[in-house]
Design a protein around this motif. Sequence first.
Motif, PDB file in Angstrom:
ATOM      1  N   MET A 108      28.553  29.178 -22.572  1.00  0.00           N
ATOM      2  CA  MET A 108      28.750  29.826 -23.843  1.00  0.00           C
ATOM      3  C   MET A 108      30.211  29.666 -24.224  1.00  0.00           C
ATOM      4  SD  MET A 108      27.615  33.627 -24.966  1.00  0.00           S
ATOM      5  CE  MET A 108      28.941  34.612 -24.336  1.00  0.00           C
ATOM      6  N   LEU A 119      28.261  34.751 -30.007  1.00  0.00           N
ATOM      7  CA  LEU A 119      26.870  34.324 -29.849  1.00  0.00           C
ATOM      8  C   LEU A 119      26.063  34.807 -31.047  1.00  0.00           C
ATOM      9  CD1 LEU A 119      24.924  33.038 -27.670  1.00  0.00           C
ATOM     10  CD2 LEU A 119      24.412  35.382 -27.012  1.00  0.00           C
ATOM     11  N   GLU A 122      20.961  31.893 -31.072  1.00  0.00           N
ATOM     12  CA  GLU A 122      21.424  31.392 -29.775  1.00  0.00           C
ATOM     13  C   GLU A 122      21.000  32.330 -28.646  1.00  0.00           C
ATOM     14  OE1 GLU A 122      25.553  31.170 -30.748  1.00  0.00           O
ATOM     15  OE2 GLU A 122      25.491  28.980 -30.905  1.00  0.00           O
ATOM     16  N   ALA A 123      21.057  33.640 -28.905  1.00  0.00           N
ATOM     17  CA  ALA A 123      20.619  34.612 -27.900  1.00  0.00           C
ATOM     18  C   ALA A 123      19.152  34.383 -27.567  1.00  0.00           C
ATOM     19  CB  ALA A 123      20.841  36.038 -28.399  1.00  0.00           C
ATOM     20  N   ARG A 155      17.525  31.567 -27.887  1.00  0.00           N
ATOM     21  CA  ARG A 155      17.418  30.288 -27.158  1.00  0.00           C
ATOM     22  C   ARG A 155      17.804  30.447 -25.697  1.00  0.00           C
ATOM     23  NH1 ARG A 155      20.891  26.131 -26.108  1.00  0.00           N
ATOM     24  NH2 ARG A 155      22.528  27.053 -27.371  1.00  0.00           N
ATOM     25  N   TRP A 156      18.904  31.169 -25.439  1.00  0.00           N
ATOM     26  CA  TRP A 156      19.329  31.383 -24.054  1.00  0.00           C
ATOM     27  C   TRP A 156      18.314  32.231 -23.279  1.00  0.00           C
ATOM     28  CZ3 TRP A 156      22.867  28.904 -21.319  1.00  0.00           C
ATOM     29  CH2 TRP A 156      23.843  28.178 -21.997  1.00  0.00           C
ATOM     30  N   ALA A 157      17.739  33.206 -23.925  1.00  0.00           N
ATOM     31  CA  ALA A 157      16.715  34.030 -23.269  1.00  0.00           C
ATOM     32  C   ALA A 157      15.513  33.166 -22.911  1.00  0.00           C
ATOM     33  CB  ALA A 157      16.293  35.181 -24.170  1.00  0.00           C
ATOM     34  N   ARG A 191      15.486  29.975 -22.445  1.00  0.00           N
ATOM     35  CA  ARG A 191      15.894  29.048 -21.383  1.00  0.00           C
ATOM     36  C   ARG A 191      15.851  29.714 -20.009  1.00  0.00           C
ATOM     37  NH1 ARG A 191      21.304  25.281 -21.422  1.00  0.00           N
ATOM     38  NH2 ARG A 191      20.929  24.384 -19.387  1.00  0.00           N
ATOM     39  N   ALA A 192      16.135  31.028 -19.984  1.00  0.00           N
ATOM     40  CA  ALA A 192      16.099  31.780 -18.726  1.00  0.00           C
ATOM     41  C   ALA A 192      14.689  32.252 -18.374  1.00  0.00           C
ATOM     42  CB  ALA A 192      17.030  32.983 -18.818  1.00  0.00           C
ATOM     43  N   HIS A 199      16.931  40.095 -30.965  1.00  0.00           N
ATOM     44  CA  HIS A 199      17.897  38.991 -30.936  1.00  0.00           C
ATOM     45  C   HIS A 199      19.302  39.451 -31.303  1.00  0.00           C
ATOM     46  CE1 HIS A 199      14.548  35.765 -31.615  1.00  0.00           C
ATOM     47  NE2 HIS A 199      14.344  36.494 -30.530  1.00  0.00           N
ATOM     48  N   ALA A 243      26.024  40.686 -25.643  1.00  0.00           N
ATOM     49  CA  ALA A 243      26.631  39.519 -25.002  1.00  0.00           C
ATOM     50  C   ALA A 243      28.072  39.337 -25.483  1.00  0.00           C
ATOM     51  CB  ALA A 243      25.810  38.266 -25.292  1.00  0.00           C
ATOM     52  N   HIS A 301      31.368  39.537 -23.146  1.00  0.00           N
ATOM     53  CA  HIS A 301      32.301  38.415 -23.162  1.00  0.00           C
ATOM     54  C   HIS A 301      33.718  38.890 -23.458  1.00  0.00           C
ATOM     55  CE1 HIS A 301      34.308  34.795 -24.713  1.00  0.00           C
ATOM     56  NE2 HIS A 301      33.576  34.184 -23.814  1.00  0.00           N
TER      57      HIS A 301
END
Length: 69
Positions: A1, A6, A10-11, A13-15, A17-18, A27, A34, A38
């Motif tokens: 990241m 974020l 994108e949140a 998408r990352w979720a 992906r995990a 979202h 996040a 950060h």
Amino acid sequence: MSAAELTPPEAARWAARAGLQLPADRHAAVAAVAHHIHSVVAVLRELDFGDTSPAPAYRAGQDKHDAAV
């Protein structure tokens, strides 16, 4: 990241992906949390721990207790 904030998509998408199913109404909240995490980590990275021993060197119970902080 990256250092950029974020975005909600994108949140999501990352979720995904995990392997996490993130409802659409979450979202923005996840992106905000996040971003907060950060920003806190960024502040911690700026701290100077030059005189601090590594964690394995610490022995609980062997410290002298002193009221001075």
